[in-house]
Design a protein around this motif. Structure first.
Motif, mmCIF file in Angstrom:
data_model
loop_
_atom_site.group_PDB
_atom_site.id
_atom_site.type_symbol
_atom_site.label_atom_id
_atom_site.label_comp_id
_atom_site.label_asym_id
_atom_site.label_seq_id
_atom_site.Cartn_x
_atom_site.Cartn_y
_atom_site.Cartn_z
ATOM 1 N N VAL A 99 0.843 -1.199 0.000
ATOM 2 C CA VAL A 99 0.000 0.000 0.000
ATOM 3 C C VAL A 99 0.879 1.251 0.000
ATOM 4 C CG1 VAL A 99 -1.745 1.280 1.300
ATOM 5 C CG2 VAL A 99 -1.908 -1.213 1.113
ATOM 6 N N LYS A 100 1.951 1.213 0.766
ATOM 7 C CA LYS A 100 2.867 2.363 0.809
ATOM 8 C C LYS A 100 3.568 2.536 -0.531
ATOM 9 C CE LYS A 100 6.681 4.321 3.488
ATOM 10 N NZ LYS A 100 7.600 4.128 4.651
ATOM 11 N N ARG A 101 4.023 1.441 -1.143
ATOM 12 C CA ARG A 101 4.725 1.493 -2.426
ATOM 13 C C ARG A 101 3.847 2.075 -3.522
ATOM 14 N NH1 ARG A 101 4.276 -2.064 -6.577
ATOM 15 N NH2 ARG A 101 3.246 -3.637 -5.262
ATOM 16 N N LEU A 102 2.621 1.616 -3.596
ATOM 17 C CA LEU A 102 1.730 2.067 -4.660
ATOM 18 C C LEU A 102 1.254 3.497 -4.433
ATOM 19 C CD1 LEU A 102 -0.211 -1.263 -5.116
ATOM 20 C CD2 LEU A 102 1.155 -0.134 -6.866
ATOM 21 N N ASP A 103 1.095 3.882 -3.171
ATOM 22 C CA ASP A 103 0.747 5.262 -2.822
ATOM 23 C C ASP A 103 -0.368 5.797 -3.715
ATOM 24 O OD1 ASP A 103 0.885 7.681 -1.451
ATOM 25 O OD2 ASP A 103 2.433 8.498 -2.790
ATOM 26 N N HIS A 104 -1.464 5.031 -3.773
ATOM 27 C CA HIS A 104 -2.581 5.383 -4.658
ATOM 28 C C HIS A 104 -3.739 5.899 -3.819
ATOM 29 C CE1 HIS A 104 -5.847 4.895 -7.584
ATOM 30 N NE2 HIS A 104 -4.897 4.948 -8.504
ATOM 31 N N PRO A 105 -4.382 6.975 -4.254
ATOM 32 C CA PRO A 105 -5.449 7.569 -3.429
ATOM 33 C C PRO A 105 -6.656 6.671 -3.224
ATOM 34 C CG PRO A 105 -5.347 8.613 -5.607
ATOM 35 C CD PRO A 105 -4.125 7.769 -5.477
ATOM 36 N N LYS A 106 -6.858 5.678 -4.080
ATOM 37 C CA LYS A 106 -8.009 4.782 -3.948
ATOM 38 C C LYS A 106 -7.662 3.465 -3.251
ATOM 39 C CE LYS A 106 -11.153 7.234 -6.220
ATOM 40 N NZ LYS A 106 -12.455 7.651 -5.662
ATOM 41 N N LEU A 107 -6.384 3.295 -2.872
ATOM 42 C CA LEU A 107 -5.958 2.066 -2.211
ATOM 43 C C LEU A 107 -5.784 2.324 -0.724
ATOM 44 C CD1 LEU A 107 -5.008 -0.886 -2.452
ATOM 45 C CD2 LEU A 107 -2.687 -0.005 -2.854
ATOM 46 N N SER A 108 -6.489 1.537 0.091
ATOM 47 C CA SER A 108 -6.480 1.730 1.542
ATOM 48 C C SER A 108 -6.025 0.466 2.250
ATOM 49 C CB SER A 108 -7.876 2.103 2.045
ATOM 50 O OG SER A 108 -8.390 3.235 1.381
ATOM 51 N N LEU A 109 -5.561 0.644 3.474
ATOM 52 C CA LEU A 109 -5.196 -0.467 4.340
ATOM 53 C C LEU A 109 -6.134 -0.484 5.537
ATOM 54 C CD1 LEU A 109 -2.847 -2.669 4.827
ATOM 55 C CD2 LEU A 109 -2.100 -1.054 6.577
ATOM 56 N N ILE A 110 -6.691 -1.647 5.822
ATOM 57 C CA ILE A 110 -7.531 -1.822 7.007
ATOM 58 C C ILE A 110 -6.840 -2.862 7.893
ATOM 59 C CG2 ILE A 110 -9.760 -2.574 7.908
ATOM 60 C CD1 ILE A 110 -11.026 -1.697 5.273
ATOM 61 N N GLU A 111 -6.533 -2.487 9.105
ATOM 62 C CA GLU A 111 -5.903 -3.423 10.030
ATOM 63 C C GLU A 111 -6.946 -4.426 10.527
ATOM 64 O OE1 GLU A 111 -2.811 -3.751 10.613
ATOM 65 O OE2 GLU A 111 -1.969 -1.885 9.810
ATOM 66 N N GLY A 112 -6.596 -5.715 10.424
ATOM 67 C CA GLY A 112 -7.529 -6.760 10.807
ATOM 68 C C GLY A 112 -8.002 -6.668 12.241
ATOM 69 N N ASN A 113 -7.136 -6.172 13.139
ATOM 70 C CA ASN A 113 -7.544 -6.085 14.551
ATOM 71 C C ASN A 113 -8.493 -4.923 14.827
ATOM 72 O OD1 ASN A 113 -5.796 -3.894 14.461
ATOM 73 N ND2 ASN A 113 -4.267 -4.795 15.835
ATOM 74 N N LYS A 114 -8.739 -4.096 13.827
ATOM 75 C CA LYS A 114 -9.760 -3.057 13.963
ATOM 76 C C LYS A 114 -11.138 -3.599 13.558
ATOM 77 C CE LYS A 114 -6.704 0.029 15.105
ATOM 78 N NZ LYS A 114 -6.584 0.464 16.526
ATOM 79 N N VAL A 115 -11.143 -4.717 12.845
ATOM 80 C CA VAL A 115 -12.395 -5.350 12.437
ATOM 81 C C VAL A 115 -12.769 -6.440 13.445
ATOM 82 C CG1 VAL A 115 -13.579 -6.605 10.585
ATOM 83 C CG2 VAL A 115 -11.890 -4.836 10.016
ATOM 84 N N LEU A 116 -11.839 -7.376 13.662
ATOM 85 C CA LEU A 116 -12.027 -8.364 14.732
ATOM 86 C C LEU A 116 -11.312 -7.816 15.971
ATOM 87 C CD1 LEU A 116 -12.970 -11.113 15.802
ATOM 88 C CD2 LEU A 116 -10.875 -12.108 14.885
ATOM 89 N N ASP A 117 -12.025 -7.034 16.742
ATOM 90 C CA ASP A 117 -11.418 -6.325 17.869
ATOM 91 C C ASP A 117 -11.718 -6.985 19.210
ATOM 92 O OD1 ASP A 117 -14.102 -5.738 18.031
ATOM 93 O OD2 ASP A 117 -13.846 -3.578 18.255
ATOM 94 N N ASP A 118 -12.295 -8.187 19.167
ATOM 95 C CA ASP A 118 -12.652 -8.889 20.398
ATOM 96 C C ASP A 118 -12.410 -10.375 20.172
ATOM 97 O OD1 ASP A 118 -13.779 -10.001 22.638
ATOM 98 O OD2 ASP A 118 -15.817 -9.275 22.265
ATOM 99 N N LEU A 119 -11.379 -10.920 20.815
ATOM 100 C CA LEU A 119 -11.046 -12.321 20.606
ATOM 101 C C LEU A 119 -12.153 -13.261 21.067
ATOM 102 C CD1 LEU A 119 -7.253 -12.466 21.502
ATOM 103 C CD2 LEU A 119 -8.314 -12.578 19.248
ATOM 104 N N ALA A 120 -13.037 -12.794 21.941
ATOM 105 C CA ALA A 120 -14.176 -13.611 22.348
ATOM 106 C C ALA A 120 -15.157 -13.818 21.197
ATOM 107 C CB ALA A 120 -14.889 -12.969 23.539
ATOM 108 N N GLY A 121 -14.960 -13.096 20.099
ATOM 109 C CA GLY A 121 -15.791 -13.307 18.920
ATOM 110 C C GLY A 121 -15.383 -14.525 18.113
ATOM 111 N N LEU A 122 -14.233 -15.144 18.469
ATOM 112 C CA LEU A 122 -13.790 -16.337 17.762
ATOM 113 C C LEU A 122 -14.523 -17.578 18.253
ATOM 114 C CD1 LEU A 122 -9.914 -15.755 17.797
ATOM 115 C CD2 LEU A 122 -11.457 -15.493 15.840
ATOM 116 N N SER A 123 -14.548 -18.595 17.420
ATOM 117 C CA SER A 123 -15.013 -19.904 17.862
ATOM 118 C C SER A 123 -13.842 -20.623 18.534
ATOM 119 C CB SER A 123 -15.541 -20.708 16.667
ATOM 120 O OG SER A 123 -14.511 -20.902 15.713
ATOM 121 N N CYS A 124 -14.063 -21.843 18.997
ATOM 122 C CA CYS A 124 -13.048 -22.535 19.793
ATOM 123 C C CYS A 124 -11.820 -22.974 19.001
ATOM 124 C CB CYS A 124 -13.665 -23.747 20.495
ATOM 125 S SG CYS A 124 -14.740 -23.295 21.877
#
Length: 351
Positions: free
Chosen positions: A296-321
């Motif tokens: 994402v940094k290399r391409l430096d494109h205005p339409k390309l974004s990075l989403i950190e996975g821990n901002k989406v799955l922010d609660d480990l209790a949301g996982l199954s066993c």
């Protein structure tokens, strides 16, 4: 990939009603032995170049839908699950209608009736998810599926038209986390509802490997508004960091060069057991995530974004066993979080 009835008119010849329905998330209709058509998310020309597991996962119908509009009070939809048992979920627009359990190897006819109370509600109030309540949606899960026909007993039948389905179309490529489990909704479905977007699910359970053929196929698609790429977790056990860098870099280079006007978001690996002491693979997750960030940094494109996975799955209790796949509550929370992040990206980029 977002297909209308006319796209497949030659394939549906001789199968009642199928020339007048829309096939959502269906790239190819493949004749079944005897009678009916397989729904294929990815065409055979691409499937045959995927990794061994990907070759059959790509032929499953998870995320595929039949969509149609009719005033018929009674409808019959005939189909079959040739290989495994599974459930078929029916919606009217965005509203749940019914769920049907099908036994493998038998042809089954679903008997559907128009819900009488829908006429009591204001149409606009039922369209928050972007679907008009008159649109029947027959939704399939993680299995091979053959469709045989739709019967409306002489009442007119047609595919949905513009304004009856969401205007924003979202391609979601990723692992089994993106694909979901049979009988439950993955996080992309929850996010799509909140965004009033029409999601085209290209989750590849255990087989999201960014093969060049798959990357070229994704880059060749035209009918989409934005795309998310959940990458890494299926590749960490099968390839070196250098190969991961090459494959993911090729995919992103193709998308950015061929669709410079469309938003693409890369999602790093969601938190899982690899981050726990003693897993032995934590460093690889960190390395693979750093590679995605570097692209994402290399391409430096205005339409390309990075989403950190821990901002989406922010609660480990949301996982199954198994500590890698989310449970139902986890998928709901992930969908809410991802919708919030994507909404900000899409507003900023005016989609």
């Amino acid at each position: 990939m977002y297909n209308s009835a006319s796209t497949h008119s030659s394939s549906t010849k001789g199968l009642p009603g199928l020339d007048r329905v829309a096939f959502h998330n269906v790239a190819e209709l493949e004749p079944a032995a005897g009678y009916g058509l397989y729904l294929r998310r990815i065409p055979r020309s691409v499937r045959e170049h995927l990794n061994e597991r990907g070759r059959f996962i790509a032929g499953e119908a998870g995320g595929c839908e039949l969509r149609f509009v009719t005033m018929a009070p009674n409808i019959r939809v005939t189909l079959s699950l040739p290989e495994t048992d599974g459930s078929v979920t029916v919606y009217k627009g965005g509203l749940f209608h019914s769920r049907h359990e099908l036994q493998a190897g038998t042809i089954r006819t679903l008997q559907l009736s128009e819900p009488p109370r829908l006429a009591m509600a204001e149409r606009d109030l039922l369209m928050k998810a972007g679907f008009a309540p008159e649109v029947w949606r027959i939704c399939f899960g993680r299995y091979a599926c053959v469709v045989c026909g739709v019967e409306t007993f002489g009442h007119p039948l047609r595919p949905p038209v513009e304004g009856e389905t969401p205007g924003k179309r979202w391609i979601a490529y990723g692992s089994s986390i993106t694909y979901g489990e049979n009988g439950s909704l993955p996080y992309i479905s929850h996010a799509a509802r909140r965004l009033a977007a029409d999601v085209l699910g290209l989750g590849m359970s255990g087989s999201c490997h960014c093969e060049r053929e798959m990357s070229n196929y994704l880059a060749a698609q035209q009918d989409w508004s934005f795309m998310t790429l959940e990458l890494g977790v299926n590749m960490r056990d099968h390839m070196s960091p250098d190969e991961f860098r090459e494959r993911t870099g090729y995919l992103l280079d193709q998308l950015v060069s061929r669709h410079p006007e469309k938003p693409v978001a890369v999602i790093t690996i969601y938190p899982n057991f690899a981050g726990f002491p003693g897993s032995g693979i934590a460093e690889k997750d960190v390395h693979f995530n750093d590679i995605l960030r570097s692209h994402v940094k290399r391409l430096d494109h205005p339409k390309l974004s990075l989403i950190e996975g821990n901002k989406v799955l922010d609660d480990l209790a949301g996982l199954s066993c198994d500590l890698i796949h989310p449970g139902d509550e986890g998928h709901i929370r992930m969908g809410e979080n991802l919708a919030r992040v994507l909404e900000g990206i899409l507003q900023t980029q005016a989609v």
